[in-house]
Enzyme design. Structure first.
Site, short mmCIF file in Angstrom:
data_model
loop_
_atom_site.label_atom_id
_atom_site.label_comp_id
_atom_site.label_asym_id
_atom_site.label_seq_id
_atom_site.Cartn_x
_atom_site.Cartn_y
_atom_site.Cartn_z
N HIS A 1 -8.00 18.83 -10.82
CA HIS A 1 -7.88 20.22 -11.29
C HIS A 1 -7.72 21.17 -10.10
O HIS A 1 -6.88 22.07 -10.13
CB HIS A 1 -9.15 20.64 -12.04
CG HIS A 1 -9.37 19.95 -13.36
ND1 HIS A 1 -10.51 19.27 -13.66
CD2 HIS A 1 -8.59 19.86 -14.46
CE1 HIS A 1 -10.44 18.78 -14.89
NE2 HIS A 1 -9.27 19.12 -15.40
N LYS B 1 -13.79 17.82 -28.43
CA LYS B 1 -13.96 16.81 -27.37
C LYS B 1 -15.44 16.52 -27.12
O LYS B 1 -15.75 15.61 -26.34
CB LYS B 1 -13.30 17.29 -26.07
CG LYS B 1 -11.81 16.96 -25.95
CD LYS B 1 -11.37 17.11 -24.48
CE LYS B 1 -9.89 16.84 -24.27
NZ LYS B 1 -9.48 17.09 -22.87
N ARG C 1 -0.07 13.82 -15.55
CA ARG C 1 -0.42 12.56 -14.91
C ARG C 1 0.43 11.44 -15.49
O ARG C 1 0.52 11.34 -16.72
CB ARG C 1 -1.89 12.22 -15.18
CG ARG C 1 -2.85 13.02 -14.37
CD ARG C 1 -4.21 12.94 -14.93
NE ARG C 1 -4.26 13.57 -16.24
CZ ARG C 1 -5.39 13.91 -16.87
NH1 ARG C 1 -6.54 13.65 -16.32
NH2 ARG C 1 -5.36 14.50 -18.04
N SER D 1 -11.27 13.44 -16.18
CA SER D 1 -12.68 13.82 -16.37
C SER D 1 -13.43 12.77 -17.17
O SER D 1 -14.58 12.44 -16.87
CB SER D 1 -12.76 15.16 -17.12
OG SER D 1 -12.17 16.16 -16.35
#
Ligand code: ADP
Length: 173
Positions: free
Chosen positions: A20, A44, A99, A137
């Site tokens: 990030h 989430k 990514r 993460s």
């Protein structure tokens, strides 16, 4: 005065990783003002609550004050639709990190839908330095929970917060 270009970088930041940070540094070269939107993201089921995540992002960027590469940085929580958040902050660009292949399908759909909500706001994708491209993460949390070494993925203060959540000593198990 020339028009200010405002970007919005949205994410969950649960927790903030070096991936990030790398994307933020790159984004500051493209816009005059960067709003980092920390999403509540109830779906989430974040480990850190919204206030903690906002505080964590602010703390990670605090070495730079509120400026980096001549770009003003503002960290704000958000709980509404991404496009509404962008409009609210007068952002003309949404910044996302990309990514390998894993992010593509989801991001492709998001851009398609978002363009129908507001076709004036463009989404720009940035890639992190290859040292950070694989960091997610979710995986960092998994490694921390099991007491592994996460020093290549997050800053020392984020690592401390993570181990703290899992009731482990600051350096892991
Ligand atoms: P995650 O997808 O890991 O849960 P976020 O939702 O906080 O993280 O992600 C916010 C944005 O940052 C997304 O656009 C995501 O693709 C991007 N991002 C996260 N980690 C990286 C990384 N290691 N490299 C490039 N972009 C990243």
């Amino acid at each position: 005065m020339p028009k200010q270009r405002i970007g919005l970088y949205p994410g969950t930041f649960d927790p903030m990783t070096l991936g990030h940070t790398d994307i933020i540094e790159r984004a500051t070269k493209l816009v005059d003002r960067l709003v980092i939107g920390v999403a509540i993201n109830r779906d989430k089921g974040p480990l850190f609550d919204l206030e903690e995540r906002v505080e964590m992002v602010r703390e990670e960027l605090s070495d730079n004050g509120s400026q980096l590469n001549n770009c003003e940085i503002d960290v704000q929580p958000f709980d509404n639709l991404l496009m509404h958040c962008a409009e609210q902050h007068n952002a003309s660009v949404i910044i996302r990190g990309l990514r390998a292949v894993s992010d593509f399908e989801y991001e492709f759909q998001m851009v398609g839908m978002n363009l129908r909500l507001n076709s004036d706001i463009e989404t720009v994708f940035l890639m992190a330095n290859d040292k950070y491209q694989f960091i997610a993460s979710r995986l960092v949390k998994e490694i921390a929970r099991l007491g592994g070494d996460i020093s290549a993925f997050v800053s020392p203060s984020v690592a401390q917060r993570l181990f703290g959540k899992y009731g482990l000593p600051a350096g892991g198990a």
